[in-house]
Design an enzyme around this catalytic site. Structure first.
Site, PDB file in Angstrom:
ATOM      1  N   GLU A 175       0.810  -1.221   0.000  1.00  0.00           N
ATOM      2  CA  GLU A 175       0.000   0.000   0.000  1.00  0.00           C
ATOM      3  C   GLU A 175       0.845   1.275   0.000  1.00  0.00           C
ATOM      4  O   GLU A 175       1.241   1.767   1.052  1.00  0.00           O
ATOM      5  CB  GLU A 175      -0.945   0.016   1.219  1.00  0.00           C
ATOM      6  CG  GLU A 175      -1.816   1.265   1.261  1.00  0.00           C
ATOM      7  CD  GLU A 175      -2.784   1.310   2.442  1.00  0.00           C
ATOM      8  OE1 GLU A 175      -2.689   0.454   3.337  1.00  0.00           O
ATOM      9  OE2 GLU A 175      -3.623   2.228   2.461  1.00  0.00           O
ATOM     10  N   LYS A 217      -2.426  -2.026  -3.211  1.00  0.00           N
ATOM     11  CA  LYS A 217      -3.472  -1.161  -2.654  1.00  0.00           C
ATOM     12  C   LYS A 217      -3.057   0.293  -2.866  1.00  0.00           C
ATOM     13  O   LYS A 217      -2.426   0.911  -1.998  1.00  0.00           O
ATOM     14  CB  LYS A 217      -3.664  -1.486  -1.166  1.00  0.00           C
ATOM     15  CG  LYS A 217      -4.662  -0.583  -0.450  1.00  0.00           C
ATOM     16  CD  LYS A 217      -5.096  -1.176   0.875  1.00  0.00           C
ATOM     17  CE  LYS A 217      -5.967  -0.197   1.647  1.00  0.00           C
ATOM     18  NZ  LYS A 217      -6.654  -0.814   2.777  1.00  0.00           N
ATOM     19  N   ARG A 289     -12.466   3.891   5.901  1.00  0.00           N
ATOM     20  CA  ARG A 289     -13.487   4.890   6.224  1.00  0.00           C
ATOM     21  C   ARG A 289     -14.745   4.782   5.353  1.00  0.00           C
ATOM     22  O   ARG A 289     -15.855   4.950   5.845  1.00  0.00           O
ATOM     23  CB  ARG A 289     -12.875   6.299   6.127  1.00  0.00           C
ATOM     24  CG  ARG A 289     -12.014   6.635   7.323  1.00  0.00           C
ATOM     25  CD  ARG A 289     -11.087   7.793   7.042  1.00  0.00           C
ATOM     26  NE  ARG A 289      -9.987   7.403   6.156  1.00  0.00           N
ATOM     27  CZ  ARG A 289      -9.029   8.219   5.745  1.00  0.00           C
ATOM     28  NH1 ARG A 289      -9.048   9.495   6.124  1.00  0.00           N
ATOM     29  NH2 ARG A 289      -8.059   7.789   4.979  1.00  0.00           N
TER      30      ARG A 289
HETATM   31  P1  13P Z   1      -9.194   4.268   3.978  1.00  0.00           P
HETATM   32  O1  13P Z   1     -10.062   3.520   2.983  1.00  0.00           O
HETATM   33  O2  13P Z   1      -9.963   4.917   5.079  1.00  0.00           O
HETATM   34  O3  13P Z   1      -8.185   5.145   3.301  1.00  0.00           O
HETATM   35  O4  13P Z   1      -8.368   3.151   4.744  1.00  0.00           O
HETATM   36  C1  13P Z   1      -7.759   2.164   4.017  1.00  0.00           C
HETATM   37  C2  13P Z   1      -6.539   1.727   4.716  1.00  0.00           C
HETATM   38  O5  13P Z   1      -6.376   0.570   5.009  1.00  0.00           O
HETATM   39  C3  13P Z   1      -5.518   2.738   5.026  1.00  0.00           C
HETATM   40  O6  13P Z   1      -4.340   2.083   5.371  1.00  0.00           O
END
Ligand code: 13P
Length: 327
Positions: A175, A217, A289
């Site tokens: 990510e 991600k 979120r």
């Molecule tokens: P958000 O979708 O709130 O950005 O969170 C995803 C996530 O895992 C952030 O590390």
């Protein structure tokens, strides 16, 4: 290797996505504070047990990312959370980075830490049922940002993490998040995201990561929150163009983060990307979120609201599931 390849494929296969419920305790406390919900290990467990018990959640959710605290907690019936998820048809995953820390040699940029002792930790998590893991790097756009040093240090750490995960039979979710803060344009976000993804994949190659056994991600390509917004199809086209340039076709799939977008906007972007069609990889969601904000507002720490909160999660999960099906 075949086993982790099939886990990676299952995590991203339409019509399912990933629920990112891995906020660290300080982060979840911030979200609870905003709604005047007390934050204790017990209330955090109650929140997550309520979410994971949502009827039929596995229709839309293939895997759930957990924070270490939750990974070790037991449901009110005494079942360990990872086992509880697996029994309900969802794969347990674990956030293994230890957070973004100041990167020396830069002007206030961050590097994600957590490599020390990671091998033994992964071994233990695998033995306790984790099938996949997550490591989040954060990059900001601004004058001289992200710096080469910041891009490189984060890409290097992501690749070492991913390689270690695969050695331990765990699928890495890689990510690299380009934050939305700032007033930059869509084009600038596209340029930065491309540079970041190029660096990440160069390092992943260097460390012999099997692309078929990983999930990327990324953040979506969007203008900064302080800039004028652009249309949904423009975001989708810009995002897919960058991913096509930078993400090898052999990567098992892309699971997007929501990054602070409203749930409706994040879902609309996901659907528009899938409408483009003929993509080399599945594109699905790994939202935090955008799946949990509304259920949390409904729940507010009160068990009497559990059913309504679960209904909110189910509605959002189903909408995102549907957004993966337009291929
Ligand atoms: P958000 O979708 O709130 O950005 O969170 C995803 C996530 O895992 C952030 O590390």
């Amino acid at each position: 290797m075949d086993d982790i390849r099939s886990v990676a494929a299952a995590l991203v296969e339409s019509p399912k996505g990933i629920l990112a419920a891995d906020e660290s305790s300080p982060t979840l406390t911030k979200r609870f504070d905003a709604l005047s919900i007390a934050s204790t290990p017990e209330t955090r467990l109650a929140w997550r047990e309520m979410l994971f018990s949502t009827p039929n959640l596995s229709q839309w959710i293939a895997g759930v990312i957990l924070y270490d605290e939750t990974f070790r907690q037991r449901t009110s019936e005494g079942t360990l959370i990872p086992e509880f998820l697996a029994a309900r048809g969802m794969m347990p995953g674990i956030k293994v980075d230890t957070g973004a820390k100041p990167l020396a040699g830069t002007r206030g940029e961050l590097v994600t830490e957590g490599l020390d002792g990671l091998g033994p930790r992964l071994e233990a998590y695998r033995a306790e049922g984790a099938r996949f893991a997550k490591w989040r790097a954060v990059l900001t756009i601004g004058e001289g940002r992200p710096s080469r040093q910041c891009v490189h240090a984060n890409a290097h750490a992501l690749a070492r993490y991913a390689s270690l995960c695969q050695e331990h039979g765990i699928v890495p979710i890689v990510e690299p998040e380009v934050l939305m803060e700032g007033d930059h344009s869509l084009e600038r976000c596209a340029e930065v995201t491309r540079v970041v993804l190029d660096a990440v994949f160069a390092e992943l190659r260097e460390f012999n990561v099997d692309f078929r056994a990983m999930v990327l991600k990324p953040s979506m390509v969007v203008p900064g929150v302080l800039a004028d917004p652009v249309g949904v199809d423009e975001v989708a086209a810009a995002s897919v163009a960058v991913y096509r340039d930078a993400v090898p076709a052999s990567v098992a799939g892309i699971a997007l983060l929501s990054g602070g977008q409203s749930d409706a906007t994040a879902t609309a972007h996901l659907a528009a990307m899938n409408r483009i069609g003929s993509l080399p990889w599945p594109i699905t969601f790994s939202f935090g979120r955008a799946l949990q904000d509304e259920p949390m507002r409904v729940w507010r720490g009160d068990a009497r609201n559990a059913e309504a909160a679960q209904a909110a999660l189910a509605r959002l999960a189903a909408a995102n599931s549907q957004a993966t099906e337009n291929r």
